[in-house]
Structures are given as C-alpha cells and as structure tokens.
Design an enzyme around this catalytic site. Structure first.
Site, PDB file in Angstrom:
ATOM      1  N   SER A  10      -8.738  -8.360   5.899  1.00  0.00           N
ATOM      2  CA  SER A  10      -8.458  -7.186   6.740  1.00  0.00           C
ATOM      3  C   SER A  10      -9.421  -7.156   7.919  1.00  0.00           C
ATOM      4  O   SER A  10     -10.644  -7.066   7.739  1.00  0.00           O
ATOM      5  CB  SER A  10      -8.628  -5.906   5.915  1.00  0.00           C
ATOM      6  OG  SER A  10      -8.817  -4.821   6.794  1.00  0.00           O
ATOM      7  N   HIS A  35      -4.493  -9.305   7.897  1.00  0.00           N
ATOM      8  CA  HIS A  35      -4.072  -7.924   7.615  1.00  0.00           C
ATOM      9  C   HIS A  35      -4.618  -7.000   8.700  1.00  0.00           C
ATOM     10  O   HIS A  35      -5.823  -6.966   8.961  1.00  0.00           O
ATOM     11  CB  HIS A  35      -4.613  -7.543   6.239  1.00  0.00           C
ATOM     12  CG  HIS A  35      -4.172  -6.218   5.715  1.00  0.00           C
ATOM     13  ND1 HIS A  35      -2.951  -6.008   5.121  1.00  0.00           N
ATOM     14  CD2 HIS A  35      -4.812  -5.014   5.676  1.00  0.00           C
ATOM     15  CE1 HIS A  35      -2.852  -4.746   4.733  1.00  0.00           C
ATOM     16  NE2 HIS A  35      -3.969  -4.110   5.065  1.00  0.00           N
ATOM     17  N   ASP A  37      -4.919  -3.233   9.956  1.00  0.00           N
ATOM     18  CA  ASP A  37      -4.867  -1.843   9.496  1.00  0.00           C
ATOM     19  C   ASP A  37      -4.724  -0.900  10.680  1.00  0.00           C
ATOM     20  O   ASP A  37      -5.679  -0.656  11.417  1.00  0.00           O
ATOM     21  CB  ASP A  37      -6.144  -1.515   8.713  1.00  0.00           C
ATOM     22  CG  ASP A  37      -6.128  -2.129   7.328  1.00  0.00           C
ATOM     23  OD1 ASP A  37      -5.160  -1.899   6.593  1.00  0.00           O
ATOM     24  OD2 ASP A  37      -7.095  -2.846   6.990  1.00  0.00           O
ATOM     25  N   MET A  39      -4.271   2.748  12.025  1.00  0.00           N
ATOM     26  CA  MET A  39      -4.503   4.138  11.579  1.00  0.00           C
ATOM     27  C   MET A  39      -4.416   5.071  12.778  1.00  0.00           C
ATOM     28  O   MET A  39      -4.880   4.717  13.877  1.00  0.00           O
ATOM     29  CB  MET A  39      -5.883   4.263  10.942  1.00  0.00           C
ATOM     30  CG  MET A  39      -6.101   3.318   9.774  1.00  0.00           C
ATOM     31  SD  MET A  39      -7.634   3.676   8.916  1.00  0.00           S
ATOM     32  CE  MET A  39      -7.711   2.262   7.795  1.00  0.00           C
ATOM     33  N   HIS A  68      -0.208  -3.129   8.524  1.00  0.00           N
ATOM     34  CA  HIS A  68      -0.214  -2.014   7.563  1.00  0.00           C
ATOM     35  C   HIS A  68      -0.268  -0.718   8.357  1.00  0.00           C
ATOM     36  O   HIS A  68      -1.315  -0.357   8.903  1.00  0.00           O
ATOM     37  CB  HIS A  68      -1.447  -2.186   6.649  1.00  0.00           C
ATOM     38  CG  HIS A  68      -1.592  -1.128   5.613  1.00  0.00           C
ATOM     39  ND1 HIS A  68      -2.718  -1.030   4.813  1.00  0.00           N
ATOM     40  CD2 HIS A  68      -0.772  -0.122   5.214  1.00  0.00           C
ATOM     41  CE1 HIS A  68      -2.580  -0.016   3.983  1.00  0.00           C
ATOM     42  NE2 HIS A  68      -1.421   0.570   4.213  1.00  0.00           N
ATOM     43  N   MET A  70      -0.645   2.868   8.715  1.00  0.00           N
ATOM     44  CA  MET A  70      -1.108   4.120   8.098  1.00  0.00           C
ATOM     45  C   MET A  70      -0.985   5.209   9.150  1.00  0.00           C
ATOM     46  O   MET A  70      -1.976   5.698   9.713  1.00  0.00           O
ATOM     47  CB  MET A  70      -2.551   3.939   7.609  1.00  0.00           C
ATOM     48  CG  MET A  70      -2.614   3.097   6.340  1.00  0.00           C
ATOM     49  SD  MET A  70      -4.258   2.486   5.971  1.00  0.00           S
ATOM     50  CE  MET A  70      -4.264   1.040   7.014  1.00  0.00           C
ATOM     51  N   MET A 141      -1.887   0.345  -3.129  1.00  0.00           N
ATOM     52  CA  MET A 141      -3.242   0.636  -2.641  1.00  0.00           C
ATOM     53  C   MET A 141      -4.157   0.935  -3.820  1.00  0.00           C
ATOM     54  O   MET A 141      -3.821   1.744  -4.683  1.00  0.00           O
ATOM     55  CB  MET A 141      -3.217   1.817  -1.662  1.00  0.00           C
ATOM     56  CG  MET A 141      -2.448   1.475  -0.419  1.00  0.00           C
ATOM     57  SD  MET A 141      -3.316   1.624   1.153  1.00  0.00           S
ATOM     58  CE  MET A 141      -4.987   1.216   0.887  1.00  0.00           C
ATOM     59  N   ASP A 180      -4.485  -3.688  -2.050  1.00  0.00           N
ATOM     60  CA  ASP A 180      -5.353  -3.411  -0.899  1.00  0.00           C
ATOM     61  C   ASP A 180      -6.393  -2.356  -1.267  1.00  0.00           C
ATOM     62  O   ASP A 180      -6.043  -1.217  -1.555  1.00  0.00           O
ATOM     63  CB  ASP A 180      -4.469  -2.916   0.261  1.00  0.00           C
ATOM     64  CG  ASP A 180      -5.229  -2.712   1.560  1.00  0.00           C
ATOM     65  OD1 ASP A 180      -6.436  -3.020   1.611  1.00  0.00           O
ATOM     66  OD2 ASP A 180      -4.594  -2.238   2.523  1.00  0.00           O
TER      67      ASP A 180
END
Ligand code: DX5
Ligand code: ZN
Length: 222
Positions: A10, A35, A37, A39, A68, A70, A141, A180
């Site tokens: 990540s 990966h 992330d 957000m 991913h 979020m 998760m 994750d």
C-alpha cells in the site's frame, strides 16, 4: 490448483518524496499489485491520493493498479479512476444500496476492469451476496479503514473463510480474496490459511529496514 499468495504493497506507507523509486522497488521485489488507498475525508477521516497520482503511476509500472476507494460517492468517481489507469477497482459496500452495488460492479466491468467489493470489519460478509457471483475479488478489511500502521483485528481470518464459502456457494471459484490492514509476517499465515489470495501490506513493507526483503518474508510466511 495452488496459487501463491500475492502481495499488494500500500503506497500510503511509502515515502511520497521517492514514490517512483518505491514503486520500482516493490516491483523488483516481486509484488503482484500496487495498492492505492483513496480517501475523501468523509467516508474516513483521512485525505490521501487520487486521480492525478494514478495517472502518473500507471505508465511507470506493470503492476496491477489496485484502487481502494474509501469515498462516499464511488459511482461518480469510478469512471475517473478507470480513465486514469485502474486495473482493479474496490468499492465499499457500506456506501451503496444493493442496487447501486450491482450498478457499480457492472460499470467497472463494462469499462474492462476488474471489480472488487470491500467490507469494513463490522459489515456482515453477507453484504457481498448481491454481487458475489460476478466479483473478481472481495476485500476483507482487518482494520477500520483510514490509516496505515494499525493492528490486525483478531478474528478477521474467520471473515475471510466466510467470504470464500459464500463465493464457492455462488459458483464463483475464481473470486480472489484480499485482506487489508495489519498484515505482516505474523498475521499473513492466519489469513492465507483461511483462503486469502492477496495481502495488502503498508507498514510491514515500507517501514521495514529492508522493504524488499520484508515483502518476500511476508510472502514466504503466507
Ligand atoms: C487502511 C488502508 C490500508 C493501509 C494498510 O485504511 O486501506 O491499505 O494502508 O496499512 P497497514 O498494512 O500498515 O495496516
Ligand atoms: Zn487499502
């Protein structure tokens, strides 16, 4: 057939001033995915990276770009991330109705990408049911989303086994399971034994003294 577990480092734990070198390092060390992330400061309290970063990253790597999301409004954002080079798009079940979840997976597939659905630790695994027959991957998760460096929530491996059973029951033997949060040398074997195929590693790789060796240690432990 036995498939070795893949590691998805990540980037959230990487050194942002040396991102290109960090990505080249994980690729040389044998990572399968990178990966990313994303957000938004709403779905989770943190704000991280987005479309411009993915646009720069994509031509610089042959790793699977695993995004991913979020964020509160994935239906609006999915096309942007696909255009920027996502190979695999992970949406959270918690922000979508069943009908929207079906729509999100269809939208990702129509664009030629792989689709995954992510579950927060307290979300029942049954939330995958409306789309499980069509999913390329489920993301279990093992920490509350928002930050890297948290501890693995005990019992998350049971949720991995539950997701695997649900996929089998739906006839989707090819569905991968990604885990994750808090994955390292100690927790990797637990989730791998429960059926995990892809392990996200943030701090366990990037904060290690020798990140390439740490990646290989986690993979060997799994
Ligand atoms: C948390 C992110 C994770 C995180 C993993 O919300 O989805 O990908 O960066 O970091 P570690 O492996 O340090 O828990
Ligand atoms: Zn993640």
């Amino acid at each position: 057939m036995y498939q070795p577990v893949k590691i998805a480092p990540s980037l959230l734990s990487a050194d942002f001033m040396r991102l290109g070198e960090e990505v080249a390092m994980i690729e040389a060390a044998g990572a399968g995915f990178v990966h990313i992330d994303v957000m938004d400061g709403h779905f989770v309290p943190n704000l991280t990276m987005g479309v411009p970063l993915l646009k720069s990253l994509k031509p610089a790597t042959s790793l699977v770009c695993d995004v991913h999301l979020m964020i509160d409004n994935p239906l609006t954002e999915i096309p942007w991330f696909i255009e920027a080079g996502a190979d695999l798009v992970n949406v959270h079940a918690e922000v979508l109705t069943e009908e929207e979840l079906v729509r999100a997976v269809a939208m990702i597939h129509e664009a030629g990408c792989k689709a995954a659905v992510a579950l927060k630790p307290k979300t029942p695994v049954s939330a995958l049911a409306p789309v499980i027959a069509d999913l390329d991957m489920a993301l279990v998760m093992s920490v509350e989303p928002g930050f890297s460096g948290q501890s693995y929530i005990a019992g998350s491996d049971r949720r991995v086994a539950e997701a695997a059973a649900l996929a089998r029951a739906a006839g989707n033997e090819a569905m991968l399971i990604q885990v994750d949060g808090g994955i390292g040398e100690v927790t990797a074997p637990l989730v791998a034994a429960a059926g995990a195929d892809v392990l996200v590693c943030g701090n366990a790789v990037f904060k290690a003294a020798d990140p390439a060796a740490a990646l290989q240690t986690v993979q060997a432990a799994a």
